[in-house]
Design an enzyme around this catalytic site. Sequence first.
Site, PDB file in Angstrom:
ATOM      1  N   ASP A  11       3.188  -1.513  -8.643  1.00 43.55           N
ATOM      2  CA  ASP A  11       2.355  -2.620  -8.036  1.00 43.55           C
ATOM      3  C   ASP A  11       1.214  -3.213  -8.955  1.00 43.55           C
ATOM      4  O   ASP A  11       0.633  -2.546  -9.943  1.00 43.55           O
ATOM      5  CB  ASP A  11       1.636  -2.230  -6.694  1.00 43.55           C
ATOM      6  CG  ASP A  11       1.565  -3.646  -5.904  1.00 43.55           C
ATOM      7  OD1 ASP A  11       2.564  -3.747  -4.874  1.00 43.55           O
ATOM      8  OD2 ASP A  11       0.829  -4.335  -6.042  1.00 43.55           O
ATOM      9  N   ASP A  45      10.038  -5.584  -2.452  1.00 41.74           N
ATOM     10  CA  ASP A  45       9.300  -6.137  -1.456  1.00 41.74           C
ATOM     11  C   ASP A  45       8.092  -6.755  -1.965  1.00 41.74           C
ATOM     12  O   ASP A  45       7.382  -7.271  -1.215  1.00 41.74           O
ATOM     13  CB  ASP A  45       8.899  -5.224  -0.319  1.00 41.74           C
ATOM     14  CG  ASP A  45       8.528  -5.383   1.071  1.00 41.74           C
ATOM     15  OD1 ASP A  45       9.108  -6.686   1.180  1.00 41.74           O
ATOM     16  OD2 ASP A  45       7.616  -5.130   1.843  1.00 41.74           O
ATOM     17  N   LYS A  99      13.532  -8.883  -1.449  1.00 44.13           N
ATOM     18  CA  LYS A  99      12.964  -9.834  -0.708  1.00 44.13           C
ATOM     19  C   LYS A  99      12.789 -11.216  -1.416  1.00 44.13           C
ATOM     20  O   LYS A  99      12.696 -11.325  -2.479  1.00 44.13           O
ATOM     21  CB  LYS A  99      11.353  -9.526  -0.022  1.00 44.13           C
ATOM     22  CG  LYS A  99      10.953 -10.665   0.540  1.00 44.13           C
ATOM     23  CD  LYS A  99       9.716 -10.148   1.467  1.00 44.13           C
ATOM     24  CE  LYS A  99       8.397  -9.841   0.750  1.00 44.13           C
ATOM     25  NZ  LYS A  99       7.581  -9.303   1.622  1.00 44.13           N
ATOM     26  N   ASP A 141       2.222  -5.402 -13.946  1.00 49.76           N
ATOM     27  CA  ASP A 141       3.041  -6.307 -13.497  1.00 49.76           C
ATOM     28  C   ASP A 141       4.388  -5.766 -13.889  1.00 49.76           C
ATOM     29  O   ASP A 141       4.901  -5.564 -15.206  1.00 49.76           O
ATOM     30  CB  ASP A 141       2.391  -7.460 -14.232  1.00 49.76           C
ATOM     31  CG  ASP A 141       3.295  -8.619 -13.956  1.00 49.76           C
ATOM     32  OD1 ASP A 141       4.306  -8.797 -13.398  1.00 49.76           O
ATOM     33  OD2 ASP A 141       2.870  -9.821 -14.375  1.00 49.76           O
ATOM     34  N   PRO A 195       0.611  -1.387  -0.033  1.00 54.01           N
ATOM     35  CA  PRO A 195      -0.018  -0.084  -0.186  1.00 54.01           C
ATOM     36  C   PRO A 195       0.766   1.160   0.032  1.00 54.01           C
ATOM     37  O   PRO A 195       0.055   2.466  -0.061  1.00 54.01           O
ATOM     38  CB  PRO A 195      -0.898  -0.306   1.421  1.00 54.01           C
ATOM     39  CG  PRO A 195      -0.046  -0.941   2.171  1.00 54.01           C
ATOM     40  CD  PRO A 195       0.708  -1.723   1.383  1.00 54.01           C
ATOM     41  N   GLY A 196       2.265   1.196   0.085  1.00 52.89           N
ATOM     42  CA  GLY A 196       2.891   2.378  -0.112  1.00 52.89           C
ATOM     43  C   GLY A 196       3.886   2.859   0.928  1.00 52.89           C
ATOM     44  O   GLY A 196       4.530   3.932   0.919  1.00 52.89           O
ATOM     45  N   ALA A 197       3.963   1.985   2.050  1.00 57.37           N
ATOM     46  CA  ALA A 197       4.811   2.398   3.391  1.00 57.37           C
ATOM     47  C   ALA A 197       6.146   2.623   2.852  1.00 57.37           C
ATOM     48  O   ALA A 197       6.905   3.296   3.353  1.00 57.37           O
ATOM     49  CB  ALA A 197       4.571   1.275   4.136  1.00 57.37           C
ATOM     50  N   TRP A 198       6.822   1.571   2.054  1.00 53.65           N
ATOM     51  CA  TRP A 198       8.413   1.503   1.484  1.00 53.65           C
ATOM     52  C   TRP A 198       8.603   3.114   0.854  1.00 53.65           C
ATOM     53  O   TRP A 198       9.346   3.364   0.675  1.00 53.65           O
ATOM     54  CB  TRP A 198       8.619   0.392   0.823  1.00 53.65           C
ATOM     55  CG  TRP A 198       9.083  -0.757   1.732  1.00 53.65           C
ATOM     56  CD1 TRP A 198       8.675  -1.125   2.756  1.00 53.65           C
ATOM     57  CD2 TRP A 198      10.340  -1.651   1.339  1.00 53.65           C
ATOM     58  NE1 TRP A 198       9.370  -2.098   3.456  1.00 53.65           N
ATOM     59  CE2 TRP A 198      10.109  -2.659   2.475  1.00 53.65           C
ATOM     60  CE3 TRP A 198      10.841  -1.649   0.138  1.00 53.65           C
ATOM     61  CZ2 TRP A 198      11.341  -3.457   2.531  1.00 53.65           C
ATOM     62  CZ3 TRP A 198      12.065  -2.687   0.088  1.00 53.65           C
ATOM     63  CH2 TRP A 198      11.913  -3.732   1.415  1.00 53.65           C
TER      64      TRP A 198
END
Length: 190
Positions: free
Chosen positions: A62, A104, A144, A79, A33-36
């Site tokens: 995303d 991530d 990740k 994608d 949702p945009g935290a990084w």
Amino acid sequence: HYRCRSAFKLLEIDDKLHILRPGLSVLDCGAAPGAWSQVAVERVNALGTDPAVPTGFVLGVDLLRISPLEGAVFLPEADIADPGTQRTIQNLLPAGKVDVILSDMAPNATGIKELDHQKLINLCLGLLNLSQSILKPKGTMLCKFWDGRESHLLQSRLKEQFQDVRTIKPQASRKDSAESYYLARLYKGK
Ligand code: SAM
């Protein structure tokens, strides 16, 4: 004020290893949702909040939609593995290049460990391929992965293309036993 707890993983990694600096341009893969992206916007000074240091740039991509974030450009419903997306990314980047690629990304887990592992490794390998056209020499890639039998393959590919590759297991992701990150620095370029 972060959209997701995952922010603390990036904060922890960046506090220790200093991969984000004012003025850098960043591609955040699997940004929803945009935290990084929030962390990246702050650390590269993408809003120009601090006029004394250079202003950076953040592009988040995303499969899902992402609520707008001041200081970031988002490419939603895209994608990363799609060649069309890759062309769009290049067009959106200043000078078509980035200093840092963050990933991530995580595929929808099937619950079959081996399969999920493989899918994520393939996503990372695809990203490594994309880095050839968009990552600046000496650039950084943080990705990740879920540990498993093909991790070493990804690690050796990274070692071919970056001078410094290390495995990171943030405290903030200790709960998730299979999750780790590769931090690859000093991209050799072509
Ligand atoms: N770092 C994010 C944050 O802090 O808000 C959380 C990312 S979440 C763990 C993983 C994301 O990867 C999901 O939103 C998912 O849609 C995205 N994703 C998975 N496969 C993808 C792909 N092929 N292309 C783009 N995004 C992908």
